[in-house]
Motif scaffolding. Structure first.
Motif, PDB file in Angstrom:
ATOM      1  N   GLY A  40       0.813  -1.215   0.000  1.00 49.41           N
ATOM      2  CA  GLY A  40       0.000   0.000   0.000  1.00 49.41           C
ATOM      3  C   GLY A  40       0.846   1.265   0.000  1.00 49.41           C
ATOM      4  N   GLU A  41       0.176   2.383  -0.183  1.00 46.92           N
ATOM      5  CA  GLU A  41       0.846   3.678  -0.202  1.00 46.92           C
ATOM      6  C   GLU A  41       0.909   4.261   1.212  1.00 46.92           C
ATOM      7  OE1 GLU A  41      -1.678   5.999  -2.685  1.00 46.92           O
ATOM      8  OE2 GLU A  41      -1.418   4.721  -4.461  1.00 46.92           O
ATOM      9  N   PHE A  42       1.546   5.429   1.320  1.00 45.88           N
ATOM     10  CA  PHE A  42       1.406   6.228   2.536  1.00 45.88           C
ATOM     11  C   PHE A  42       0.057   6.925   2.452  1.00 45.88           C
ATOM     12  CE2 PHE A  42       6.146   6.307   2.083  1.00 45.88           C
ATOM     13  CZ  PHE A  42       6.438   5.630   3.266  1.00 45.88           C
ATOM     14  N   VAL A  43      -0.807   6.721   3.430  1.00 46.87           N
ATOM     15  CA  VAL A  43      -2.154   7.282   3.357  1.00 46.87           C
ATOM     16  C   VAL A  43      -2.495   8.056   4.630  1.00 46.87           C
ATOM     17  CG1 VAL A  43      -2.996   5.481   1.802  1.00 46.87           C
ATOM     18  CG2 VAL A  43      -3.244   5.172   4.264  1.00 46.87           C
ATOM     19  N   GLU A  48       1.802  13.162   7.457  1.00 47.58           N
ATOM     20  CA  GLU A  48       2.346  14.049   8.478  1.00 47.58           C
ATOM     21  C   GLU A  48       3.342  13.335   9.388  1.00 47.58           C
ATOM     22  OE1 GLU A  48       1.981  17.342   8.774  1.00 47.58           O
ATOM     23  OE2 GLU A  48       0.912  17.199   6.876  1.00 47.58           O
ATOM     24  N   ALA A  49       3.014  12.113   9.784  1.00 47.04           N
ATOM     25  CA  ALA A  49       3.863  11.406  10.748  1.00 47.04           C
ATOM     26  C   ALA A  49       5.109  10.804  10.115  1.00 47.04           C
ATOM     27  CB  ALA A  49       3.060  10.296  11.433  1.00 47.04           C
ATOM     28  N   ILE A  50       5.084  10.582   8.809  1.00 50.90           N
ATOM     29  CA  ILE A  50       6.209   9.901   8.159  1.00 50.90           C
ATOM     30  C   ILE A  50       6.776  10.723   7.008  1.00 50.90           C
ATOM     31  CG2 ILE A  50       6.884   7.819   6.880  1.00 50.90           C
ATOM     32  CD1 ILE A  50       4.676   6.345   8.465  1.00 50.90           C
ATOM     33  N   VAL A  51       5.955  10.986   5.991  1.00 50.46           N
ATOM     34  CA  VAL A  51       6.462  11.640   4.779  1.00 50.46           C
ATOM     35  C   VAL A  51       7.023  13.028   5.087  1.00 50.46           C
ATOM     36  CG1 VAL A  51       5.869  12.457   2.477  1.00 50.46           C
ATOM     37  CG2 VAL A  51       4.857  10.338   3.340  1.00 50.46           C
ATOM     38  N   GLY A 168      -2.618   0.867   8.268  1.00 50.34           N
ATOM     39  CA  GLY A 168      -2.162   2.254   8.349  1.00 50.34           C
ATOM     40  C   GLY A 168      -0.839   2.305   9.093  1.00 50.34           C
ATOM     41  N   ILE A 169       0.177   2.860   8.475  1.00 50.91           N
ATOM     42  CA  ILE A 169       1.522   2.786   9.066  1.00 50.91           C
ATOM     43  C   ILE A 169       1.583   3.517  10.398  1.00 50.91           C
ATOM     44  CG2 ILE A 169       3.964   3.314   8.697  1.00 50.91           C
ATOM     45  CD1 ILE A 169       3.399   3.084   5.681  1.00 50.91           C
ATOM     46  N   VAL A 170       0.825   4.599  10.548  1.00 47.89           N
ATOM     47  CA  VAL A 170       0.798   5.329  11.816  1.00 47.89           C
ATOM     48  C   VAL A 170       0.321   4.420  12.951  1.00 47.89           C
ATOM     49  CG1 VAL A 170      -0.436   7.170  13.008  1.00 47.89           C
ATOM     50  CG2 VAL A 170       0.583   7.610  10.799  1.00 47.89           C
ATOM     51  N   GLY A 171      -0.445   3.360  12.620  1.00 44.52           N
ATOM     52  CA  GLY A 171      -0.882   2.401  13.624  1.00 44.52           C
ATOM     53  C   GLY A 171       0.254   1.642  14.283  1.00 44.52           C
TER      54      GLY A 171
END
Length: 701
Positions: A40-43, A48-51, A168-171
C-alpha cells in the motif's frame, strides 16, 4: 494461583495443539488477513507522521526524537499534539534507513509482522487470564485452557477493527504499545515462580517494559492496572504503584506546556452545553465503540465533523443504545463478582479488565481527547472482547451449532479484513469507502476532494469541497482549497469571497491570507493584496512562498527594490526556492543590471546546480554581456536536463546568431520551431537568418 483444567475448554471446536503449533497457526491467520496491505501507499496521517516528518531523515540529529512529538513538532510548542512516542518514531527512522528512503513496503511489512507476533503472544496472555498461573515440573507455564486461548487469539488475529492499526503505518504506535504491554504482563507473571515466591527483579523488568510501552503510545501505562488485579501483597502493589506514578510524572514533565488544546471540531461532545449532555454523548460514543467490536462492518478512517451527530435531549431514540450497553456491562460485572463459579468469575473479571482498562485514556474522563471515535485505540481493548467472545462460545453446548458459528464468524472476519485492508492501500479507495459510512462527515468529502485535486481532477474536486463547506459552514481548510481551485479557473470573485470568509473565521490562517492576496492581486486590488500578504507573514513569520508572491506584486507595480527584497527574504528562508532566485535574475536582467544579475544567477546555481530555469536565465544575461562561450555552456547544460525546451533552443540560436555561428543558429531555430511553431519572435529571427545565409551564398565567389 493455579487453577484446575477449565471445564468449558473441551467444548471449543478446535484441536488441542502444541504451544508452538498454536502460535504458528495464529500468526498465519494474522498474515492471511492483512497481507494484501503490504504494498500500500502512505495514506492519511502517514503523510504528516512519516512523509513530512524530518525526524525520520538521517540528516536530522537522533536526539530530536526525544524532544519532539509523534508528528515532528517540538513538545514545547503550543501547537504540539503532545503525543510523545519516541520509540515508535525510532522504528520509522530505522525503516527509512534500511529502505534507503520513503518506500512504504518496508513500513507495511513490519506492521504486518508485528501484528502476527502480537497475535501469537496473545495465546500466552489468554492462557494466564483464563486458567491462572501454573507450572509443570520443569518450571514451564501450563495452559489450562489451550482451546479457549487459541480461539480467542485467532479471533484477535482476524478482527477487522485492527485494520487501521495494521494497514495504516501510523498504527505502528498501537502495535508496539500492545507488544510491550504483553511483554510487561508476561514478565510480571515470571515474578511468581513455581514455589509461589516473588522476584523483585522481574517486577523491575516489567516496569521497564511498561515504560517502553508508554514511549510507544500513551495507553501503555494501563498494563499496570491490569497487573494490579493479579496482586495480593502490599509490597507488590506499592512497587507497581510507585513505578506508575513516576512514569506519569515524567510524562507530564515531558509535555512541557500542559495538555494539548483541541477544538470543538475534534471532539464536539466535550464542548456540549451541560455536564449531562457531555456524559450522555460520551456514553453514546462508548456504545458505538462496543458496536464496532461486535459488528466491525462499518469502518471509517475518521469519525469527526458530523459523522456522529450529538444527542441533545433525553428523548433522542439513540439513548436506547446507552441503556443497552450498561445493561450488558452490569450483567457481566454482576456475574464477574457474584457467580459461584470461580473460573467464571476469574475469566469475566479479567476479560472485562482487558476490555475496559486500555480504553480508559480515550474515554474523555481524565482529559479531553482529540477524536470522536478512533478504531486504532481499540487494538488492545479488542483482546478483552475476543476473550469474552471465546468464553461465551465455550458455553454453547450444541456442538454442531458452535462449529457453524465459529467457522462463519472467522470467515466473515477474514473477508472483512481483506476488503478493508485493500481499501487502506490507497487514499482514493480509503476516502471513497468512507462516503457510504459517514456521508455527513465534512472531512470525508474534504479528503476525497483533496485526493482528486492532487491527481489533477479539479472539476470533480470542486463538488466535494462544496459539499464539505455545506456540511460544515466554518470549514476553513475546505474554503481555502476550493478558493485555490476557483482561482486557477479564473473565477476570482467567488474565490475572493470564500477566502475572505475563511480568514474572518480563522484570522491566523496564514495560507488563506496568502491565497487571498494572490486573488486580490489578480483582481488588481493591489493595496488589499499587499495587506493580505503581510497578514500571512505576521501569522507565519517564516513563510517563503508568501514573500515570493509579495515580490511578484511589487514587480507588477514596478517597485523593483521592494520586489528584490521580498524575493531575497524568500531565498533566505528557503535557499532552494528556485522561482524566487530566477525572478531576481530576470528582473535585474530586464532593468539592465546585468552585472548584479550575473552575481545572483551564479549564487543561485551554487545552491541549485541542476536547475535548468536558472541556467537559462543566467545564460541570457551572459549572452548580453558578450560572454558567449560561457553562455553557450549554460544553454547546453540546461538542454541536457530539459531537451524539449523550445525557448532554450530559440535563445541559444539567438546567441549563435550574434556570435556569428550561423549554421548552429539555423539548427537551433529549426529545433525551436519544430517544438513550438508559434514561439514569439523565433520565426522572424529564423527568416532573418535565412536571408543572411542566402546573401552570403550569393556573395561567395
Amino acid at each position: 494461583m493455579a487453577l484446575t483444567e477449565v471445564y468449558w475448554d473441551h467444548h471449543i471446536p478446535l484441536p488441542k495443539l502444541a504451544p508452538i503449533q498454536a502460535k504458528v497457526t495464529v500468526a498465519l491467520v494474522a498474515l492471511l488477513c492483512f497481507i494484501n496491505s503490504y504494498d500500500g501507499e502512505f495514506v492519511f496521517d502517514d503523510s504528516e507522521a512519516i512523509v513530512n516528518n524530518k525526524d525520520l531523515r538521517p540528516t536530522t540529529p537522533l536526539n530530536n526524537i526525544w524532544s519532539n512529538d509523534f508528528w515532528g513538532s517540538n513538545l514545547s510548542s503550543n501547537s504540539s499534539h503532545k503525543s510523545y512516542r519516541p520509540l515508535t518514531v525510532l522504528t520509522f527512522r530505522l525503516n527509512y534507513l534500511v529502505a534507503g528512503g520513503l518506500h512504504p513496503v518496508g513500513f507495511h511489512v513490519l506492521n504486518i509482522v508485528l501484528h502476527a507476533v502480537i497475535s501469537a503472544l496473545m495465546i500466552d496472555v489468554f492462557a494466564i487470564l483464563i486458567g491462572g498461573l501454573a507450572y509443570d515440573e520443569k518450571g514451564r507455564i501450563l495452559n489450562h485452557a489451550p482451546k479457549t486461548s487459541l480461539l480467542a487469539a485467532v479471533f484477535f488475529a482476524a478482527h477487522p477493527i485492527h485494520t487501521e492499526s495494521v494497514a495504516g503505518i501510523v498504527g505502528r504506535a498501537d502495535l508496539l504499545c500492545a507488544l510491550f504491554f504483553q511483554l510487561s504482563f508476561l514478565t510480571y507473571c515470571k515474578a511468581f515462580n513455581k514455589d509461589d515466591r516473588f522476584s523483585v527483579q522481574w517486577v523491575v523488568v516489567s516496569l521497564l517494559l511498561c515504560a517502553a510501552a508508554m514511549l510507544c503510545k500513551e495507553q501503555g501505562i494501563t498494563v499496570l492496572v491490569s497487573e494490579i488485579f493479579r496482586m495480593g501483597l502490599l509490597t507488590r502493589l506499592a512497587l507497581m504503584g510507585l513505578g506508575g506514578l513516576l512514569m506519569l510524572y515524567a510524562r507530564w514533565r515531558i509535555m512541557g506546556t500542559g495538555p494539548p488544546a483541541f477544538t470543538e471540531v475534534d471532539n464536539p461532545a466535550s464542548f456540549a452545553e451541560s455536564v449531562f449532555l457531555r456524559i450522555v454523548n460520551y456514553n453514546y460514543y462508548y456504545s458505538l465503540n462496543a458496536w464496532l467490536l461486535l459488528c466491525p462492518w462499518w469502518l471509517c478512517f475518521d469519525w469527526s465533523m458530523g459523522c456522529v451527530p450529538l444527542i441533545k435531549s433525553a428523548t433522542d431514540w439513540r439513548m436506547v443504545w446507552l441503556l443497552l450497553l450498561w445493561c450488558i456491562l452490569i450483567g457481566l460485572i454482576s456475574q464477574a463478582l457474584c457467580s459461584q463459579d470461580s473460573q467464571r468469575r476469574r475469566t469475566l473479571t479479567l476479560g472485562l479488565v482487558l476490555l475496559v482498562v486500555p480504553f480508559l485514556p480515550a474515554c474523555n474522563v481524565f482529559f479531553r481527547v482529540g477524536f470522536v471515535i478512533a478504531e486504532r485505540v481499540l487494538y488492545l481493548s479488542s483482546a478483552g472482547f475476543c476473550l469474552l467472545l471465546a468464553y461465551s462460545l465455550g458455553h454453547c453446548f450444541c456442538r454442531w451449532l458452535l462449529c457453524v458459528m465459529v467457522l462463519a464468524l472467522l470467515c466473515v472476519y477474514v473477508v472483512r479484513c481483506a476488503l478493508r485492508s485493500h481499501q487502506w492501500r490507497s487514499e482514493q479507495s480509503l476516502f471513497s469507502s468512507a462516503l457510504s459510512v459517514c456521508p455527513l462527515n465534512a472531512k470525508v468529502h474534504y479528503n476525497v476532494g483533496k485526493n482528486l485535486a492532487d491527481k489533477g481532477n479539479t472539476s470533480a474536486a470542486v463538488s466535494f469541497y462544496r459539499e464539505a463547506v455545506r456540511l460544515h459552514p466554518t470549514y476553513v481548510h475546505a474554503m481555502n482549497n476550493l478558493g485555490n481551485i476557483l482561482k486557477e479557473k479564473n473565477e476570482l470573485v467567488e474565490a475572493e469571497q470564500l477566502l475572505s470568509k475563511a480568514v474572518s473565521i480563522q484570522p491566523d490562517f496564514a495560507a488563506a491570507w496568502m491565497n487571498l492576496g494572490i486573488v486580490q492581486n489578480s483582481l488588481q486590488k493591489f493595496e488589499k493584496a499587499e495587506q493580505s500578504y503581510w497578514n500571512a507573514i505576521r501569522f507565519r513569520r517564516k513563510y517563503p512562498d508568501c514573500y515570493y508572491n509579495l515580490g511578484r506584486l511589487y514587480a507588477d507595480q514596478n517597485r523593483h527594490i521592494d520586489a528584490l527584497n521580498a524575493w531575497r527574504n524568500a531565498t533566505v528562508l528557503k535557499p532552494d526556492h528556485s522561482l524566487a532566485w530566477n525572478n531576481m535574475v530576470i528582473l535585474l536582467d530586464n532593468t539592465g543590471n546585468l552585472g548584479q544579475a550575473e552575481l545572483i544567477g551564479r549564487e543561485a546555481l551554487r545552491l541549485l546546480p541542476n536547475d535548468h530555469t536558472i541556467m537559462f536565465s543566467l545564460a541570457n544575461v551572459l549572452g548580453k554581456l558578450q560572454k558567449y562561450k560561457e553562455s553557450e555552456g549554460f544553454f547546453l547544460h540546461a538542454l541536457r536536463i530539459n531537451p524539449n525546451a523550445a525557448s532554450c533552443h530559440g535563445n541559444l540560436a539567438v546567441l549563435y546568431h550574434r556570435w556569428g555561428k550561423l549554421e548552429l543558429a539555423k539548427k537551433h531555430y529549426e529545433l525551436s520551431l519544430k517544438m513550438d511553431p508559434e514561439a514569439p519572435g523565433t520565426r522572424d529571427n529564423y527568416n532573418m537568418l535565412r536571408r543572411k545565409l542566402d546573401q552570403l551564398k550569393r556573395s561567395a565567389p
